[in-house]
Structures are given as C-alpha cells and as structure tokens.
Scaffold this motif. Structure first.
Motif, PDB file in Angstrom:
ATOM      1  N   GLU A  21      -6.696  -4.258   4.194  1.00 27.26           N
ATOM      2  CA  GLU A  21      -6.376  -3.500   2.990  1.00 27.26           C
ATOM      3  C   GLU A  21      -5.119  -2.662   3.173  1.00 27.26           C
ATOM      4  OE1 GLU A  21      -9.823  -1.287   2.033  1.00 27.26           O
ATOM      5  OE2 GLU A  21     -10.943  -3.015   1.268  1.00 27.26           O
ATOM      6  N   VAL A  22      -4.939  -2.105   4.377  1.00 19.53           N
ATOM      7  CA  VAL A  22      -3.720  -1.332   4.646  1.00 19.53           C
ATOM      8  C   VAL A  22      -2.494  -2.246   4.585  1.00 19.53           C
ATOM      9  CG1 VAL A  22      -2.493  -0.066   6.440  1.00 19.53           C
ATOM     10  CG2 VAL A  22      -4.858   0.488   5.934  1.00 19.53           C
ATOM     11  N   VAL A  23      -2.632  -3.451   5.098  1.00 19.22           N
ATOM     12  CA  VAL A  23      -1.526  -4.398   5.029  1.00 19.22           C
ATOM     13  C   VAL A  23      -1.196  -4.726   3.577  1.00 19.22           C
ATOM     14  CG1 VAL A  23      -0.867  -6.769   5.559  1.00 19.22           C
ATOM     15  CG2 VAL A  23      -1.928  -5.357   7.315  1.00 19.22           C
ATOM     16  N   GLU A  24      -2.251  -4.884   2.749  1.00 16.58           N
ATOM     17  CA  GLU A  24      -2.017  -5.137   1.326  1.00 16.58           C
ATOM     18  C   GLU A  24      -1.321  -3.961   0.657  1.00 16.58           C
ATOM     19  OE1 GLU A  24      -5.723  -6.100  -0.417  1.00 16.58           O
ATOM     20  OE2 GLU A  24      -5.915  -8.040   0.602  1.00 16.58           O
ATOM     21  N   LEU A  25      -1.742  -2.720   1.002  1.00 17.74           N
ATOM     22  CA  LEU A  25      -1.085  -1.547   0.431  1.00 17.74           C
ATOM     23  C   LEU A  25       0.373  -1.455   0.859  1.00 17.74           C
ATOM     24  CD1 LEU A  25      -3.929   1.121   0.837  1.00 17.74           C
ATOM     25  CD2 LEU A  25      -3.213  -0.015  -1.258  1.00 17.74           C
ATOM     26  N   ASP A  26       0.628  -1.754   2.121  1.00 22.18           N
ATOM     27  CA  ASP A  26       2.010  -1.731   2.604  1.00 22.18           C
ATOM     28  C   ASP A  26       2.852  -2.794   1.899  1.00 22.18           C
ATOM     29  OD1 ASP A  26       1.428   0.346   4.319  1.00 22.18           O
ATOM     30  OD2 ASP A  26       0.979  -0.985   6.010  1.00 22.18           O
ATOM     31  N   GLU A  27       2.263  -3.972   1.716  1.00 16.55           N
ATOM     32  CA  GLU A  27       2.995  -5.015   1.007  1.00 16.55           C
ATOM     33  C   GLU A  27       3.261  -4.621  -0.438  1.00 16.55           C
ATOM     34  OE1 GLU A  27       0.661  -8.503   1.388  1.00 16.55           O
ATOM     35  OE2 GLU A  27       1.196  -8.863   3.501  1.00 16.55           O
ATOM     36  N   GLU A  28       2.303  -3.938  -1.049  1.00 16.68           N
ATOM     37  CA  GLU A  28       2.524  -3.471  -2.417  1.00 16.68           C
ATOM     38  C   GLU A  28       3.646  -2.444  -2.483  1.00 16.68           C
ATOM     39  OE1 GLU A  28      -0.015  -1.466  -6.103  1.00 16.68           O
ATOM     40  OE2 GLU A  28      -0.981  -1.929  -4.196  1.00 16.68           O
ATOM     41  N   ASP A  29       3.694  -1.540  -1.509  1.00 15.25           N
ATOM     42  CA  ASP A  29       4.791  -0.569  -1.460  1.00 15.25           C
ATOM     43  C   ASP A  29       6.136  -1.266  -1.285  1.00 15.25           C
ATOM     44  OD1 ASP A  29       2.970   1.458  -1.749  1.00 15.25           O
ATOM     45  OD2 ASP A  29       2.817   1.873   0.397  1.00 15.25           O
ATOM     46  N   VAL A  30       6.156  -2.288  -0.457  1.00 14.15           N
ATOM     47  CA  VAL A  30       7.408  -3.036  -0.254  1.00 14.15           C
ATOM     48  C   VAL A  30       7.829  -3.719  -1.544  1.00 14.15           C
ATOM     49  CG1 VAL A  30       8.437  -4.969   0.978  1.00 14.15           C
ATOM     50  CG2 VAL A  30       7.023  -3.332   2.213  1.00 14.15           C
ATOM     51  N   ARG A  31       6.864  -4.302  -2.277  1.00 17.30           N
ATOM     52  CA  ARG A  31       7.191  -4.950  -3.551  1.00 17.30           C
ATOM     53  C   ARG A  31       7.717  -3.951  -4.565  1.00 17.30           C
ATOM     54  NH1 ARG A  31       2.230  -7.665  -2.626  1.00 17.30           N
ATOM     55  NH2 ARG A  31       1.223  -6.342  -4.196  1.00 17.30           N
ATOM     56  N   VAL A  32       7.124  -2.739  -4.581  1.00 18.60           N
ATOM     57  CA  VAL A  32       7.605  -1.708  -5.511  1.00 18.60           C
ATOM     58  C   VAL A  32       9.037  -1.307  -5.190  1.00 18.60           C
ATOM     59  CG1 VAL A  32       7.263   0.685  -6.228  1.00 18.60           C
ATOM     60  CG2 VAL A  32       5.311  -0.835  -6.073  1.00 18.60           C
ATOM     61  N   LYS A  33       9.350  -1.151  -3.902  1.00 15.38           N
ATOM     62  CA  LYS A  33      10.716  -0.786  -3.515  1.00 15.38           C
ATOM     63  C   LYS A  33      11.703  -1.888  -3.861  1.00 15.38           C
ATOM     64  CE  LYS A  33       9.350   2.342   0.225  1.00 15.38           C
ATOM     65  NZ  LYS A  33       9.402   2.606   1.697  1.00 15.38           N
ATOM     66  N   GLU A  34      11.294  -3.128  -3.667  1.00 12.94           N
ATOM     67  CA  GLU A  34      12.181  -4.227  -4.033  1.00 12.94           C
ATOM     68  C   GLU A  34      12.392  -4.291  -5.541  1.00 12.94           C
ATOM     69  OE1 GLU A  34      10.441  -7.709  -2.417  1.00 12.94           O
ATOM     70  OE2 GLU A  34      11.001  -7.253  -0.331  1.00 12.94           O
ATOM     71  N   ALA A  35      11.327  -4.032  -6.313  1.00 16.19           N
ATOM     72  CA  ALA A  35      11.479  -4.031  -7.770  1.00 16.19           C
ATOM     73  C   ALA A  35      12.367  -2.884  -8.241  1.00 16.19           C
ATOM     74  CB  ALA A  35      10.104  -3.938  -8.425  1.00 16.19           C
ATOM     75  N   GLU A  36      12.277  -1.738  -7.577  1.00 18.64           N
ATOM     76  CA  GLU A  36      13.139  -0.623  -7.939  1.00 18.64           C
ATOM     77  C   GLU A  36      14.606  -0.939  -7.662  1.00 18.64           C
ATOM     78  OE1 GLU A  36      11.656   2.686  -5.784  1.00 18.64           O
ATOM     79  OE2 GLU A  36       9.995   3.081  -7.181  1.00 18.64           O
ATOM     80  N   LYS A  37      14.862  -1.703  -6.605  1.00 20.49           N
ATOM     81  CA  LYS A  37      16.236  -2.082  -6.319  1.00 20.49           C
ATOM     82  C   LYS A  37      16.771  -3.072  -7.341  1.00 20.49           C
ATOM     83  CE  LYS A  37      15.865  -1.390  -1.293  1.00 20.49           C
ATOM     84  NZ  LYS A  37      15.922  -2.058   0.037  1.00 20.49           N
ATOM     85  N   LEU A  38      15.888  -3.902  -7.896  1.00 22.34           N
ATOM     86  CA  LEU A  38      16.331  -4.893  -8.864  1.00 22.34           C
ATOM     87  C   LEU A  38      16.670  -4.282 -10.209  1.00 22.34           C
ATOM     88  CD1 LEU A  38      13.806  -7.800  -8.124  1.00 22.34           C
ATOM     89  CD2 LEU A  38      16.210  -7.655  -7.434  1.00 22.34           C
ATOM     90  N   VAL A  39      16.041  -3.153 -10.560  1.00 25.97           N
ATOM     91  CA  VAL A  39      16.271  -2.514 -11.860  1.00 25.97           C
ATOM     92  C   VAL A  39      17.557  -1.701 -11.789  1.00 25.97           C
ATOM     93  CG1 VAL A  39      15.379  -0.873 -13.533  1.00 25.97           C
ATOM     94  CG2 VAL A  39      13.818  -2.446 -12.381  1.00 25.97           C
ATOM     95  N   GLY A  40      18.509  -2.036 -12.642  1.00 28.28           N
ATOM     96  CA  GLY A  40      19.782  -1.334 -12.670  1.00 28.28           C
ATOM     97  C   GLY A  40      19.801  -0.226 -13.711  1.00 28.28           C
ATOM     98  N   ALA A  41      20.762   0.679 -13.563  1.00 25.65           N
ATOM     99  CA  ALA A  41      20.872   1.796 -14.504  1.00 25.65           C
ATOM    100  C   ALA A  41      21.259   1.320 -15.897  1.00 25.65           C
ATOM    101  CB  ALA A  41      21.884   2.807 -13.991  1.00 25.65           C
TER     102      ALA A  41
END
Length: 408
Positions: free
Chosen positions: A97-117
């Motif tokens: 479950e911790v690995v899943e949470l970490d992967e979710e955090d990584v996906r959120v950071k990648e999605a934040e990088k994809l969204v431009g101003a």
C-alpha cells in the motif's frame, strides 16, 4: 549328638543347597527366569512379604512439570511464530500500500508538470468569473501606477506626454471598471436558484408535520380572515422561499440586483439618482456579506486547525510509543498526506480571510464616506484583493486540470 528338627523349617527358611541339586525337587524350587521388562522384581525366596512397587512421586511430578512446560513453551512458540507470520503478512500488505501511495504521489507530480500556466489561464478566461479577476488585476494595477505616477514620479511638473499617458490610463481604468460591471450582471440568478431549489418550506400553514392535528382543520371564517389580512400574498411559494432562505444567500441576491440597477444607470437606461441609491445599497450589502464571510472563515479555520492538532498529536503519540515510518509506513504516510492537505486548506483559508479584510477596508471608505487617503487606501486594498482572489481561482482551475490529467 541328637539334632532338633523344626517342622516346616525348610518351607519357611527355604530349601537347602542339596535340595536344589535334587532332581526330584528341582522343578519345585527352580527360581523363575528374570523378567527384563519389569523395572523391579521381588525375590521369591525372600522371607519378607512381597510389596507392590510404586514409582517415585518426585520423579512423576518432575516429568509431569517437564512435559507441561515443554507443551506450554511449544504453544507459545507456535503462537509467536503465527504472530510473526501475521505481522510479516501485514508488513507485506503495508509495504504494497505504501508503494501504491508513493506511485500515486509520483503520478500527481508528473501531472502537475504537464499542466502549463497558459492552459490554466485559458480555462479561467472561458468563464466570466475568470475574466472578471483578470480585468480586476489590470484595473487596480493601472490605478496603483497612476497613484505612484502622480504622487511620486512626476510631482513637480507634468509635460504634455505625461498628461496624455495619464489620460489614456484613466480611460482604460474606467473601461475595465465598466466591463467588470457588465460581466457580473445577472449574478443574482445563482442565489435565486438556491432559494427556489428548497424542497420544503418550514412553518407552512397547510402541510407542515410540526403543526398539531387539532389546528390543521381551520374553520372557514379564520381562513377568510387570513386571506383578508394578506394571507394569499404571504402564502405565495416564491415569497415563502425567500423568507425561509438563509441570510447570506439573501444578501447575495439583493447585492446582485442592486449592482445590475447601477449598471443599467451607467448605460443610461435608468436615472442617475436611482443608480446612485442602488450603488449605495449594494455597498451596504457588500459590507454585511463581508462580515458574514469573515465569521464563516473564522469557523472553518478553527475546524481545520483542530484537525491539524489532532493529526500532529497522533503522530507525536506514535513516535513516543516507538512507532516510526519504518515500523508503520502506511500510517505515517497517510498522516503525512492528511497533514499536507490540511496545511494547504489552512493556507487558502488564510488567503481568503486576508481578501475579505481588504474588501472590508475598501467598502468602509465608501460606506462611511472617509475622504482622507481614500485613493491610496482603496487602490492598494483593491490590488491586494485582486491578487489574492486571482491566486485562489488559479489554484482551483489548476487542481481541476491536474485531476483531469490523472483520470485521462
């Protein structure tokens, strides 16, 4: 020499050595074979009466205690092994479950990088609220620049070029103000929809379940008297919904109507006197709505701060009990994410409170007709409120785009 013979002496004292070698009596006096299976055997030739052999009680108790202790230790060992296996299984589940949470955090950071101003501003400008915030930033930025331009930069003299710049910027500022008034027209439809969406109206005269049964059937005379005293007017569903609506919604509704009347007066469709009265009434509604917003904001801040203290105290108790991020990775990870969420919520509530304070300062100068430092105070307060409200709206649209990127 004569000898004395005792009767049955041979029987009592046992056979002599010669009788043992006598073939006639050998079968009678031959001792039985020694049984190796028995642990104790009496001599049949002994004169003492035979006794039943008994095992030692000390030995029995020793062996019993030994066997019981061995069984108890075996059970404890088995329980410890079972507990260790369960803990190992739980540890494996927690690690997954911790690995899943970490992967979710990584996906959120990648999605934040994809969204431009530019994508966030694009979605903001689609709505009238986003355009209003953008025009408000431009309006009060120009107003603050004109304030510094006239009182700091060019205090001594104003050449023709500077006068032309001031004239153009003043016209742009007034144009942005009028455009914002047009953009927020018909905003009173949203609170009106909330008022009309109420399914049940309390204190109804006919279908209320709170009314006693003895008063449900009123006589005809009382109904006629209620109709004569304005009963049908008060029993209108829209009026009853307005009377039962919460005060903040009513303030927003009346404020929107007053702003529209003032906008129509600026368009020339309504007289200027009525427009000025509507503008002043709208300022009073804005003042009371700001005060109500400050109260609600204070309540929400208290709730969020209480939740923050609860999460921090739980993490502190876990650290005192010896639980760490390695021993309980899932719990620590969940607490960390919850604390970050509450801190972000607290941050934007603080920003909303600062924006409400700026609005209160701005409208107080108009309500109480304060003339000293009016232009300076209202320009700075308006720009600060514009920045705070635009930042909050920007974060809202950015979060929506990040969630859309995660689901896609």
């Amino acid at each position: 020499m004569s000898s004395i013979s005792f009767p049955h002496l041979g029987d009592e004292m046992g056979p002599s050595s010669s009788s043992l070698h006598d073939p006639m009596q050998a079968s009678f006096y031959t001792p039985p074979a020694f049984d190796m299976s028995n642990s104790f055997q009496m001599n049949p030739l002994s004169a003492h009466p035979p006794r039943t052999p008994r095992p030692s009680t000390a030995a029995q108790s020793h062996f019993r205690n030994t066997s019981m202790s061995i069984s108890v230790y075996d059970e404890k060992a088995e329980e410890e092994q079972d507990g260790e296996t369960v803990k190992a299984d739980n540890a494996e589940v927690d690690e997954d479950e911790v690995v899943e949470l970490d992967e979710e955090d990584v996906r959120v950071k990648e999605a934040e990088k994809l969204v431009g101003a530019h994508e966030v501003w694009r979605d903001m400008f689609v709505t009238s609220n986003g355009r209003d915030k953008a025009f408000k930033l431009m309006q009060y930025s120009i107003r603050v620049y004109l304030l510094f331009h006239s009182k700091i930069l060019f205090r001594s003299g104003k050449p023709a070029l500077q006068r032309e710049i001031v004239r153009r910027l003043t016209a742009a500022k007034n144009g942005f103000s009028f455009t914002r008034k047009m953009l927020i027209m018909f905003n009173w439809l949203a609170p009106l929809s909330q008022v009309l969406a109420q399914q049940s109206v309390p204190f109804s005269s006919s279908g209320s379940s709170l009314m006693p049964h003895s008063f449900t059937a009123a006589p005809a005379s009382s109904s006629k008297s209620s109709q004569l005293s304005g009963g049908p007017f008060l029993s209108h569903p829209i009026l009853r919904a307005l009377l039962s609506a919460p005060p903040p919604v009513l303030l927003e509704l009346v404020n929107g109507l007053s702003d529209d009347i003032y906008s129509l007066s600026r368009l020339g469709l309504i007289g200027s006197k009525l427009g000025e009265r509507a503008a002043r009434f709208a300022d009073w509604c804005w003042l009371f709505a700001t005060l109500v917003g400050l109260v609600e904001n204070g309540v929400e801040l208290g709730v969020i701060e209480g939740l923050q203290r609860e999460v921090q105290s739980r993490a502190y108790k876990e650290s005192l009990s010896g639980a760490t991020s390695k021993s309980q990775p899932k719990a620590s990870k969940i607490d960390e994410r919850e604390l970050m969420r509450l801190q972000k919520k607290n941050y934007w509530l603080q920003a909303s409170r600062a924006k409400l304070v700026m609005d209160l300062i701005f409208v107080s100068w108009d309500i109480f007709r304060i003339k000293g430092w009016k232009d300076t105070v209202q320009s700075l307060a308006g720009l600060a409120a514009a920045v705070l409200s635009s930042a909050k709206l920007y974060d809202k649209y950015r979060t929506a785009l990040v969630n859309k990127a995660l689901t896609s």
